[in-house]
Design a protein around this motif. Structure first.
Motif, PDB file in Angstrom:
ATOM      1  N   MET B 181      37.089  56.934  41.889  1.00  0.00           N
ATOM      2  CA  MET B 181      35.998  56.503  41.022  1.00  0.00           C
ATOM      3  C   MET B 181      34.824  57.483  41.139  1.00  0.00           C
ATOM      4  N   LEU B 182      34.202  57.807  40.013  1.00  0.00           N
ATOM      5  CA  LEU B 182      33.105  58.767  40.012  1.00  0.00           C
ATOM      6  C   LEU B 182      31.745  58.096  39.924  1.00  0.00           C
ATOM      7  N   ALA B 183      31.656  56.999  39.176  1.00  0.00           N
ATOM      8  CA  ALA B 183      30.402  56.257  39.065  1.00  0.00           C
ATOM      9  C   ALA B 183      30.671  54.989  38.277  1.00  0.00           C
ATOM     10  N   GLY B 184      29.644  54.127  38.208  1.00  0.00           N
ATOM     11  CA  GLY B 184      29.792  52.873  37.482  1.00  0.00           C
ATOM     12  C   GLY B 184      29.939  51.697  38.435  1.00  0.00           C
ATOM     13  N   THR B 185      30.243  50.550  37.855  1.00  0.00           N
ATOM     14  CA  THR B 185      30.312  49.320  38.647  1.00  0.00           C
ATOM     15  C   THR B 185      31.599  48.570  38.344  1.00  0.00           C
ATOM     16  N   ILE B 186      32.298  48.160  39.398  1.00  0.00           N
ATOM     17  CA  ILE B 186      33.455  47.278  39.255  1.00  0.00           C
ATOM     18  C   ILE B 186      33.190  46.050  40.122  1.00  0.00           C
ATOM     19  N   ALA B 187      33.441  44.868  39.582  1.00  0.00           N
ATOM     20  CA  ALA B 187      33.305  43.658  40.396  1.00  0.00           C
ATOM     21  C   ALA B 187      34.593  42.847  40.285  1.00  0.00           C
ATOM     22  N   VAL B 188      35.064  42.351  41.416  1.00  0.00           N
ATOM     23  CA  VAL B 188      36.309  41.584  41.438  1.00  0.00           C
ATOM     24  C   VAL B 188      36.043  40.243  42.123  1.00  0.00           C
ATOM     25  N   HIS B 224      23.360  43.355  54.202  1.00  0.00           N
ATOM     26  CA  HIS B 224      22.078  43.627  53.540  1.00  0.00           C
ATOM     27  C   HIS B 224      21.771  42.557  52.506  1.00  0.00           C
ATOM     28  N   ASP B 225      20.468  42.431  52.209  1.00  0.00           N
ATOM     29  CA  ASP B 225      20.026  41.730  51.007  1.00  0.00           C
ATOM     30  C   ASP B 225      19.539  42.819  50.059  1.00  0.00           C
ATOM     31  N   LEU B 226      20.351  43.145  49.077  1.00  0.00           N
ATOM     32  CA  LEU B 226      19.987  44.259  48.190  1.00  0.00           C
ATOM     33  C   LEU B 226      19.297  43.703  46.950  1.00  0.00           C
ATOM     34  N   LEU B 227      18.063  44.149  46.747  1.00  0.00           N
ATOM     35  CA  LEU B 227      17.255  43.615  45.656  1.00  0.00           C
ATOM     36  C   LEU B 227      17.892  43.888  44.296  1.00  0.00           C
ATOM     37  N   TYR B 228      18.500  45.094  44.180  1.00  0.00           N
ATOM     38  CA  TYR B 228      19.002  45.451  42.846  1.00  0.00           C
ATOM     39  C   TYR B 228      20.125  44.528  42.403  1.00  0.00           C
ATOM     40  N   LEU B 229      20.838  43.949  43.382  1.00  0.00           N
ATOM     41  CA  LEU B 229      21.929  43.050  43.020  1.00  0.00           C
ATOM     42  C   LEU B 229      21.408  41.831  42.260  1.00  0.00           C
ATOM     43  N   LYS B 230      20.202  41.406  42.616  1.00  0.00           N
ATOM     44  CA  LYS B 230      19.587  40.258  41.958  1.00  0.00           C
ATOM     45  C   LYS B 230      19.462  40.533  40.457  1.00  0.00           C
ATOM     46  N   PHE B 231      18.999  41.744  40.151  1.00  0.00           N
ATOM     47  CA  PHE B 231      18.851  42.116  38.730  1.00  0.00           C
ATOM     48  C   PHE B 231      20.211  42.282  38.067  1.00  0.00           C
ATOM     49  N   LEU B 232      21.125  42.854  38.817  1.00  0.00           N
ATOM     50  CA  LEU B 232      22.465  43.078  38.259  1.00  0.00           C
ATOM     51  C   LEU B 232      23.116  41.737  37.907  1.00  0.00           C
ATOM     52  N   PHE B 233      23.057  40.805  38.892  1.00  0.00           N
ATOM     53  CA  PHE B 233      23.705  39.516  38.656  1.00  0.00           C
ATOM     54  C   PHE B 233      23.002  38.764  37.524  1.00  0.00           C
ATOM     55  N   LYS B 234      21.688  38.937  37.423  1.00  0.00           N
ATOM     56  CA  LYS B 234      20.934  38.274  36.361  1.00  0.00           C
ATOM     57  C   LYS B 234      21.390  38.801  34.997  1.00  0.00           C
ATOM     58  N   SER B 235      21.694  40.111  34.953  1.00  0.00           N
ATOM     59  CA  SER B 235      22.112  40.695  33.673  1.00  0.00           C
ATOM     60  C   SER B 235      23.469  40.146  33.231  1.00  0.00           C
ATOM     61  N   TRP B 236      24.188  39.531  34.175  1.00  0.00           N
ATOM     62  CA  TRP B 236      25.493  38.965  33.807  1.00  0.00           C
ATOM     63  C   TRP B 236      25.382  37.541  33.265  1.00  0.00           C
ATOM     64  N   ARG B 237      24.191  36.941  33.385  1.00  0.00           N
ATOM     65  CA  ARG B 237      24.000  35.542  33.013  1.00  0.00           C
ATOM     66  C   ARG B 237      24.463  35.234  31.588  1.00  0.00           C
ATOM     67  N   LYS B 238      24.211  36.179  30.678  1.00  0.00           N
ATOM     68  CA  LYS B 238      24.494  35.906  29.267  1.00  0.00           C
ATOM     69  C   LYS B 238      25.970  36.113  28.923  1.00  0.00           C
ATOM     70  N   LEU B 239      26.758  36.561  29.871  1.00  0.00           N
ATOM     71  CA  LEU B 239      28.149  36.898  29.562  1.00  0.00           C
ATOM     72  C   LEU B 239      29.005  35.648  29.411  1.00  0.00           C
TER      73      LEU B 239
END
Lengths: 556, 273
Positions: B181-188, B224-239
């Motif tokens: 993988m070179l970049a981007g996000t995968i979630a499983v 860790h508690d990673l702050l950016y994850l909060k925003f990332l997960f929030k962006s998934w709310r509308k999915l």
């Protein structure tokens, strides 16, 4: 079988025919004189109002061999985007910048080309190159063997060996690799790259062999002259693509010391260092030198805007340009310690200052060189552009208003740096016929090609008359290859086998003894496996005919 | 109201069919008759759309394919606008090189789904085959942008040479997930199999469950508690996906790797809270 072509307007510069309306008779693949009145004519073509020329010859086009294959393998997108479907006659094939062998043969033929010459046959790769050329249908083929960066040659030169011995080695290479000429790429530079030199001027020494490109050029031009090989040394000069390369190109011309020399894709070697961008046109100086020195011939290597791929033996310049790769992937490699190779995909853009000026420089050279017998129409396929852009290039040369309208669309700063807008010259059909037919045949020593006089091979192209040269040259009405109709209205109607053209200059076989020892000590293959025999060559070409052109050995 | 252009498969074709000519951009203003006469590659033959499908409707900006089967390849290839909805399974190369728009598959998809996709949304309601969001041989990049949602499971080599964009897998993923993988996000959400993150160069792989085994070339960087994850997960709310219910705040274990290959990638394993 006797074929009569009636009433076409013939442009045959080799026989001084400029638009002469006459009949042509073809028998058994050759052009014959008017037969007796009672002879039975088997086929007649009415060519009233049509334009007739000999089959076109491309004397510098990368159509086979190692690096073309690397380019093919590296650019699957080029193949995916350009697929030719099979027909009842033709097989399916693909590729535009790096077309498959089949696509190469079909498309050249459809455009009225009947002979193509691969300019970079590395002797160790010659078998592969001949196989690929043999797989290329219809058109005649030949190759130039690469010398001047191989260790055997450089060792001989460094040891100050006799010119006679070097001549023997050159001749032996022509025999072994089954080629029609010798090409030198960045003389000494490919080897110097491996000794960590990143540039080599014409009078700069190779850090290991202590030789300069000038010495190599002098020795090789002399060798070909002594051996009487018709095609002079085919030179890819030093400093390709470097601003200021116009100087080294002029010095390279001088290095031949008056002997015949062919400088290839000279557009890439005609850059000055003036202006805000420190990149300017050296076309005027270069053209002046070509006009003055009758021993020099050139082909242009015009660039065209769009996607292509550059494939060159010049690993030094390809390594330098690798960061321009688009798409971002490239290969620079050594090949069997004999030479190198670099493949870098390129996208030439008209809104890019450098690319726009390159385009203008190529056209300036075309238009400023006065003698069409010494300048040839090439894009150095695929380095400047795929060969399919030739009709467009011919239109740029023949139609000044079209040329000026395209010029007005390129990068504004590039327009200011070129004199192209003020050049009024337009090529005539006769001059186009010279630079694409008669002149290449002459400089390659092909007596049966490039003209339609009695005795010539019946490679004949018939064009519709059209005010737009691009349309006219893209789809000829008829293409005859050795008297057989192979394409009609820009579509293949018959598949034939092209000839393979070679030379076999005389030489003293004693050189092989030294070579054998060298091969056993250093090479990966046995000397006897290195050499390609006549039978094997024929087999590579699926049984295609071998044409051996005479050499007139000169006493040294 | 305009009716959506609907292609109902008459019967399962004998050979695989290349459906790449059927995209909203290419159909444009074509009428039904013209659409029916489009010829599609199938095996070494060509067959007309009209022979393969019952075609109805006129709104070609949203194409509906009904009774689809896994022999229909290259659905939505290079499409740049509009939508394609498929009822049934599809073949390989779905959304290949897609430039924008939306593809929804109510069924399973084959191999190389979303390969070379640049923008837009691709939703698979069933399972995806191998090489999801991966580069085909010879290409430099797999997924290059956009969002890919798989409601079911995905096969091996998810995101091989993926360059940008998001892949969300609600089920399990196969072996070599995020390889090269070179970049981007995968979630499983489910499990991943062996060799997770093999030769991963950069990018983020978010796992709801820890894999059974990890490569030795990944370094544990702690929780860790990673702050950016909060925003990332929030962006998934509308999915339209289970990922919309992802907890807003999750503590993650961060593994960096593959250190055999630059090691700038990260695998984030969600910890139970």
């Amino acid at each position: 079988m006797l074929i009569k072509l009636v009433g076409g307007k013939v442009y045959d510069p080799a026989n001084n025919e400029n638009g002469v309306i006459r009949d042509i008779f073809v028998q058994d693949g050759c052009i014959v004189s008017r037969p007796h009145d009672h002879s039975r004519i088997d086929e007649t073509y009415d060519l009233n109002g049509k334009i007739v020329m000999a089959g076109a010859i491309d004397l510098h086009t990368h159509i086979g061999g190692g690096k073309v294959n690397i380019a093919r393998a590296m650019l699957p997108e080029d193949h995916r985007q350009d697929i030719l479907e099979r027909s009842n006659l033709t097989r399916s094939c693909c590729g535009r910048a790096a077309p498959s062998t089949l696509a190469t043969g079909y498309r050249y033929t459809e455009m009225g080309y009947t002979a193509c010459f691969e300019p970079a046959v590395l002797p160790i790769n010659a078998r592969q190159a001949h196989m690929e050329m043999g797989d290329t249908p219809i058109v005649d083929k030949g190759g130039y063997a690469l010398l001047g960066n191989d260790d055997f040659f450089l060792r001989m030169m460094a040891a100050n060996e006799d010119q006679q011995l070097i001549n023997d080695y050159v001749a032996w290479t022509l025999h072994a690799a089954k080629c029609i000429g010798i090409k030198v790429v960045n003389p000494g530079g490919i080897s110097a790259f491996k000794f960590n030199q990143r540039k080599l001027d014409v009078d700069e020494e190779h850090s290991y062999y202590r030789l300069t490109p000038r010495q190599i050029l002098k020795t090789l031009t002399r060798a070909l002259h002594d051996l009487g090989v018709p095609h002079p040394l085919h030179v890819h000069a030093s400093n390709l693509g470097v601003p200021g390369s116009d100087d080294s190109t002029l010095i390279t011309m001088g290095a031949a010391e008056g002997l015949p020399i062919h400088i290839t894709h000279i557009q890439f070697h005609s850059y000055g260092t003036e202006g805000d961008y420190k990149f300017s046109s050296g076309a005027a100086r270069i053209a002046e030198a070509i006009n003055k020195n009758s021993n020099v011939s050139v082909d242009v290597g015009q660039i065209m805007f769009g996607q292509t791929v550059t494939a060159s033996g010049d690993n030094m310049s390809q390594h330098r340009n690798a960061h321009h790769a688009n798409p971002k992937k490239w290969v620079v490699m050594d090949i069997e310690c004999d030479a190198g190779c670099g493949v870098v995909p390129f996208k030439y853009r008209d809104k890019n200052f450098v690319n726009a000026l390159q385009w203008a420089i190529g056209l300036e050279i075309f238009l400023l060189v006065q003698d069409p017998w010494r300048i040839f129409l090439t894009t150095d396929h695929p380095n400047g552009a795929p060969f399919t852009s030739y009709p467009h290039l011919i239109k740029l040369l023949m139609d000044k208003s079209f040329r000026k309208s395209v010029l007005s669309t390129i990068h504004a700063d590039a327009i200011k740096m070129t004199t192209l807008g003020s050049i009024e010259r337009e090529y005539s059909l006769y001059e186009i016929a010279i630079m694409t037919r008669a002149a290449p045949a002459k400089i390659l020593g092909l007596s049966g090609h490039g003209h339609i006089g009695v005795g010539a091979n019946a490679d004949i192209v018939v064009y519709h008359t059209n005010d737009d040269p691009e349309i006219m040259f893209a789809k000829p009405l008829y293409v005859f290859k050795r008297g057989e109709l192979v394409a009609k209205d820009g579509a293949i109607v018959k598949i034939t086998l092209g000839d393979i053209h070679i030379v076999k200059p005389e030489f003293d076989g004693a050189i092989e003894k030294r070579l054998r020892a060298y091969f056993e000590r250093y090479h990966t293959v046995n000397l006897d496996n290195f050499k390609i025999s006549d039978d094997e060559l024929s087999e590579c070409g699926n049984g295609s005919r071998m044409t051996i052109h005479p050499c007139n050995k000169r006493p040294s | 109201m305009m009716h959506l252009l609907t292609l109902k498969l008459k019967s399962i074709p004998r050979f695989r069919v290349d459906l790449s000519p059927i995209t909203p951009d290419q159909l444009g203003k074509k009428n039904l008759q013209e659409i029916c006469s489009i010829r599609l590659e199938s095996g070494n033959q060509k067959i007309c759309v009209g022979d393969l499908f019952n075609v109805s409707g006129s709104e070609s900006n949203h194409i509906v394919i009904k009774d689809s089967c896994d022999k229909l390849d290259r659905i939505g290839q290079n499409m740049g606008t509009g939508a394609i909805t498929v009822h049934g399974s599809v073949g390989s190369y779905t959304g290949f090189g897609m430039r924008d728009g939306r593809i929804t598959i109510h069924g399973n998809s084959g191999d190389y789904t979303a390969s070379g996709m640049k923008k837009g949304a691709l939703e698979i309601r069933g399972n995806a085959g191998h090489f999801l969001a991966s580069a085909i041989p010879g290409d430099k990049y797999g997924l290059m942008g956009g969002i890919v949602i798989i409601n079911g499971d995905a096969g091996d080599r998810v995101g091989d040479r993926m360059r940008r964009g998001t892949v969300l897998i609600e089920g399990n993923a196969g072996a070599y997930c995020a390889s090269r993988m070179l970049a981007g996000t995968i979630a499983v959400m489910g499990k991943t199999a062996d060799f997770t993150g093999f030769a991963m160069k950069r990018g983020t792989l978010i796992l709801r469950n820890a894999p059974d085994s990890m490569l030795a070339t990944f370094s544990d960087c702690g929780n860790h508690d990673l702050l950016y994850l909060k925003f990332l997960f929030k962006s998934w709310r509308k999915l339209h996906s289970k990922f919309s219910e992802f907890p807003a705040q999750v503590r993650v274990q961060r593994l960096m790797g593959d250190r055999a290959c630059d090691g700038k990638g990260e695998i984030l394993i969600c910890q139970d809270t």
